[in-house]
Design a protein around this motif. Sequence first.
Motif, PDB file in Angstrom:
ATOM      1  N   ALA A 147     -52.693 -37.549 -19.973  1.00 35.73           N
ATOM      2  CA  ALA A 147     -51.397 -38.217 -20.140  1.00 35.73           C
ATOM      3  C   ALA A 147     -50.279 -37.188 -20.253  1.00 35.73           C
ATOM      4  O   ALA A 147     -49.203 -37.366 -19.663  1.00 35.73           O
ATOM      5  CB  ALA A 147     -51.431 -39.115 -21.371  1.00 35.73           C
ATOM      6  N   ALA A 148     -50.515 -36.104 -20.984  1.00 36.13           N
ATOM      7  CA  ALA A 148     -49.493 -35.065 -21.153  1.00 36.13           C
ATOM      8  C   ALA A 148     -49.192 -34.370 -19.829  1.00 36.13           C
ATOM      9  O   ALA A 148     -48.029 -34.127 -19.496  1.00 36.13           O
ATOM     10  CB  ALA A 148     -49.940 -34.057 -22.206  1.00 36.13           C
ATOM     11  N   VAL A 149     -50.230 -34.048 -19.059  1.00 34.30           N
ATOM     12  CA  VAL A 149     -50.030 -33.379 -17.768  1.00 34.30           C
ATOM     13  C   VAL A 149     -49.256 -34.291 -16.818  1.00 34.30           C
ATOM     14  O   VAL A 149     -48.272 -33.867 -16.187  1.00 34.30           O
ATOM     15  CB  VAL A 149     -51.379 -32.946 -17.153  1.00 34.30           C
ATOM     16  N   ALA A 150     -49.677 -35.530 -16.698  1.00 32.56           N
ATOM     17  CA  ALA A 150     -48.990 -36.458 -15.799  1.00 32.56           C
ATOM     18  C   ALA A 150     -47.524 -36.593 -16.188  1.00 32.56           C
ATOM     19  O   ALA A 150     -46.635 -36.528 -15.331  1.00 32.56           O
ATOM     20  CB  ALA A 150     -49.683 -37.815 -15.799  1.00 32.56           C
ATOM     21  N   GLY A 151     -47.268 -36.748 -17.474  1.00 31.84           N
ATOM     22  CA  GLY A 151     -45.890 -36.904 -17.929  1.00 31.84           C
ATOM     23  C   GLY A 151     -45.052 -35.652 -17.734  1.00 31.84           C
ATOM     24  O   GLY A 151     -43.910 -35.723 -17.278  1.00 31.84           O
ATOM     25  N   ALA A 152     -45.622 -34.494 -18.076  1.00 25.61           N
ATOM     26  CA  ALA A 152     -44.876 -33.236 -17.964  1.00 25.61           C
ATOM     27  C   ALA A 152     -44.497 -32.933 -16.524  1.00 25.61           C
ATOM     28  O   ALA A 152     -43.447 -32.347 -16.256  1.00 25.61           O
ATOM     29  CB  ALA A 152     -45.690 -32.091 -18.552  1.00 25.61           C
ATOM     30  N   LEU A 153     -45.345 -33.323 -15.592  1.00 24.10           N
ATOM     31  CA  LEU A 153     -45.075 -33.068 -14.171  1.00 24.10           C
ATOM     32  C   LEU A 153     -44.262 -34.180 -13.510  1.00 24.10           C
ATOM     33  O   LEU A 153     -43.927 -34.077 -12.333  1.00 24.10           O
ATOM     34  CB  LEU A 153     -46.398 -32.869 -13.425  1.00 24.10           C
ATOM     35  N   GLY A 154     -43.990 -35.235 -14.257  1.00 25.21           N
ATOM     36  CA  GLY A 154     -43.254 -36.359 -13.681  1.00 25.21           C
ATOM     37  C   GLY A 154     -44.070 -37.127 -12.670  1.00 25.21           C
ATOM     38  O   GLY A 154     -43.528 -37.797 -11.800  1.00 25.21           O
ATOM     39  N   ALA A 155     -45.389 -37.046 -12.788  1.00 26.15           N
ATOM     40  CA  ALA A 155     -46.286 -37.745 -11.861  1.00 26.15           C
ATOM     41  C   ALA A 155     -46.358 -39.223 -12.237  1.00 26.15           C
ATOM     42  O   ALA A 155     -46.151 -39.594 -13.394  1.00 26.15           O
ATOM     43  CB  ALA A 155     -47.681 -37.126 -11.912  1.00 26.15           C
ATOM     44  N   PRO A 156     -46.677 -40.072 -11.288  1.00 32.49           N
ATOM     45  CA  PRO A 156     -46.850 -41.488 -11.629  1.00 32.49           C
ATOM     46  C   PRO A 156     -48.057 -41.654 -12.558  1.00 32.49           C
ATOM     47  O   PRO A 156     -48.981 -40.828 -12.547  1.00 32.49           O
ATOM     48  CB  PRO A 156     -47.098 -42.156 -10.276  1.00 32.49           C
ATOM     49  N   GLU A 157     -48.046 -42.702 -13.336  1.00 27.73           N
ATOM     50  CA  GLU A 157     -49.150 -42.933 -14.277  1.00 27.73           C
ATOM     51  C   GLU A 157     -50.493 -43.072 -13.577  1.00 27.73           C
ATOM     52  O   GLU A 157     -51.535 -42.781 -14.148  1.00 27.73           O
ATOM     53  CB  GLU A 157     -48.852 -44.169 -15.130  1.00 27.73           C
ATOM     54  N   SER A 158     -50.480 -43.477 -12.329  1.00 28.55           N
ATOM     55  CA  SER A 158     -51.734 -43.587 -11.573  1.00 28.55           C
ATOM     56  C   SER A 158     -52.404 -42.224 -11.394  1.00 28.55           C
ATOM     57  O   SER A 158     -53.612 -42.147 -11.157  1.00 28.55           O
ATOM     58  CB  SER A 158     -51.487 -44.245 -10.217  1.00 28.55           C
ATOM     59  N   ALA A 159     -51.650 -41.137 -11.535  1.00 31.74           N
ATOM     60  CA  ALA A 159     -52.217 -39.788 -11.426  1.00 31.74           C
ATOM     61  C   ALA A 159     -53.140 -39.478 -12.599  1.00 31.74           C
ATOM     62  O   ALA A 159     -53.964 -38.562 -12.520  1.00 31.74           O
ATOM     63  CB  ALA A 159     -51.101 -38.751 -11.360  1.00 31.74           C
ATOM     64  N   PHE A 160     -53.032 -40.230 -13.664  1.00 30.16           N
ATOM     65  CA  PHE A 160     -53.873 -40.052 -14.855  1.00 30.16           C
ATOM     66  C   PHE A 160     -55.348 -39.936 -14.471  1.00 30.16           C
ATOM     67  O   PHE A 160     -56.077 -39.091 -14.990  1.00 30.16           O
ATOM     68  CB  PHE A 160     -53.643 -41.255 -15.783  1.00 30.16           C
ATOM     69  N   TRP A 161     -55.807 -40.764 -13.548  1.00 29.82           N
ATOM     70  CA  TRP A 161     -57.224 -40.803 -13.166  1.00 29.82           C
ATOM     71  C   TRP A 161     -57.614 -39.648 -12.264  1.00 29.82           C
ATOM     72  O   TRP A 161     -58.782 -39.449 -11.986  1.00 29.82           O
ATOM     73  CB  TRP A 161     -57.546 -42.138 -12.484  1.00 29.82           C
ATOM     74  N   ARG A 162     -56.653 -38.887 -11.791  1.00 32.56           N
ATOM     75  CA  ARG A 162     -56.916 -37.781 -10.863  1.00 32.56           C
ATOM     76  C   ARG A 162     -56.986 -36.426 -11.567  1.00 32.56           C
ATOM     77  O   ARG A 162     -57.137 -35.401 -10.925  1.00 32.56           O
ATOM     78  CB  ARG A 162     -55.811 -37.723  -9.808  1.00 32.56           C
ATOM     79  N   ILE A 163     -56.848 -36.424 -12.872  1.00 35.23           N
ATOM     80  CA  ILE A 163     -56.827 -35.171 -13.636  1.00 35.23           C
ATOM     81  C   ILE A 163     -58.143 -35.029 -14.395  1.00 35.23           C
ATOM     82  O   ILE A 163     -58.465 -35.860 -15.241  1.00 35.23           O
ATOM     83  CB  ILE A 163     -55.628 -35.157 -14.609  1.00 35.23           C
ATOM     84  N   ASP A 164     -58.890 -33.986 -14.080  1.00 33.80           N
ATOM     85  CA  ASP A 164     -60.149 -33.709 -14.783  1.00 33.80           C
ATOM     86  C   ASP A 164     -59.880 -32.732 -15.917  1.00 33.80           C
ATOM     87  O   ASP A 164     -59.160 -31.738 -15.734  1.00 33.80           O
ATOM     88  CB  ASP A 164     -61.186 -33.102 -13.832  1.00 33.80           C
ATOM     89  N   VAL A 165     -60.482 -33.010 -17.064  1.00 30.14           N
ATOM     90  CA  VAL A 165     -60.302 -32.162 -18.240  1.00 30.14           C
ATOM     91  C   VAL A 165     -61.684 -31.820 -18.794  1.00 30.14           C
ATOM     92  O   VAL A 165     -62.268 -32.595 -19.546  1.00 30.14           O
ATOM     93  CB  VAL A 165     -59.448 -32.871 -19.321  1.00 30.14           C
TER      94      VAL A 165
END
Length: 190
Positions: A147-165
Motif C-alpha cells: 500500500a505504501a509503495v503504490a501510494g508513494a508512486l502515485g500508482a492506481p490501487e490495482s497495482a497493490f496486487w502487482r507488488i511482491d514483498v
Amino acid sequence: MTSRVMLISPAMSVALREARFDDGCPVEAAGLRLAETAAASLPAADRVFVSPGVRCRETAVALGLDPVAEPGLAGLDVGRWRGATLAEVSSDEPEAVARWLADPSSAPHGGESVRDLCERIAKWLESVAGLGSGRIVAVVEPEVVRAAVAGALGAPESAFWRIDVPPLTATEFSGRDGRWNVRVGRALGE
C-alpha cells in the motif's frame, strides 16, 4: 527537509508459507535466526514503530529494535477470511475472491478494502513525514508495504496486487513535500 522511512517486512511464518490470511501465528525459528543475523545491518533510527501483528512484533524483537506499537500500521483486515488459505477461500467463495482481487473498493470478507488500507497507510506515511528529519523504521505486514509503495508512486490501487514483498526485506522511502522516492526489496543483511 528530507524524510526517510524504512519499512521492514516480517520474517517467514507458517501463514506466509501457506498463503494463509494472517491468523496471529508466530514467526518460524529459522526466520527469527535470520532476523537476529540481519540486526547489525539496520541503520540507526530516530523513531521505531511496529504493526500490532504477532509476526511483526517478534521480528522487531529479533532485529533488536525497541518499537512503539502503531495501530495505524495494522495489516489488512480480512474479516471472516482470517486464518483461511487463499485456496480455501477461492474454493468456497470464488466470486467474492474474484471481486476482491479486481475491485480495490470491495471487501466481501466483511473487513477492510484494499482502497481503505491504501488510504490509511498514505495518511500514516504523510504524518511521519511531518515529524521532520531523521530516520523512521517500522516492521510491518507485507500488504502495508504494498500500500505504501503504490501510494508513494502515485500508482492506481490495482497495482497493490502487482507488488511482491519477500520476508525480511527493507523498502525505503525518502522525500519531501509529498514526493517520495522508493527503493524496494533490499534483503536485510546486504
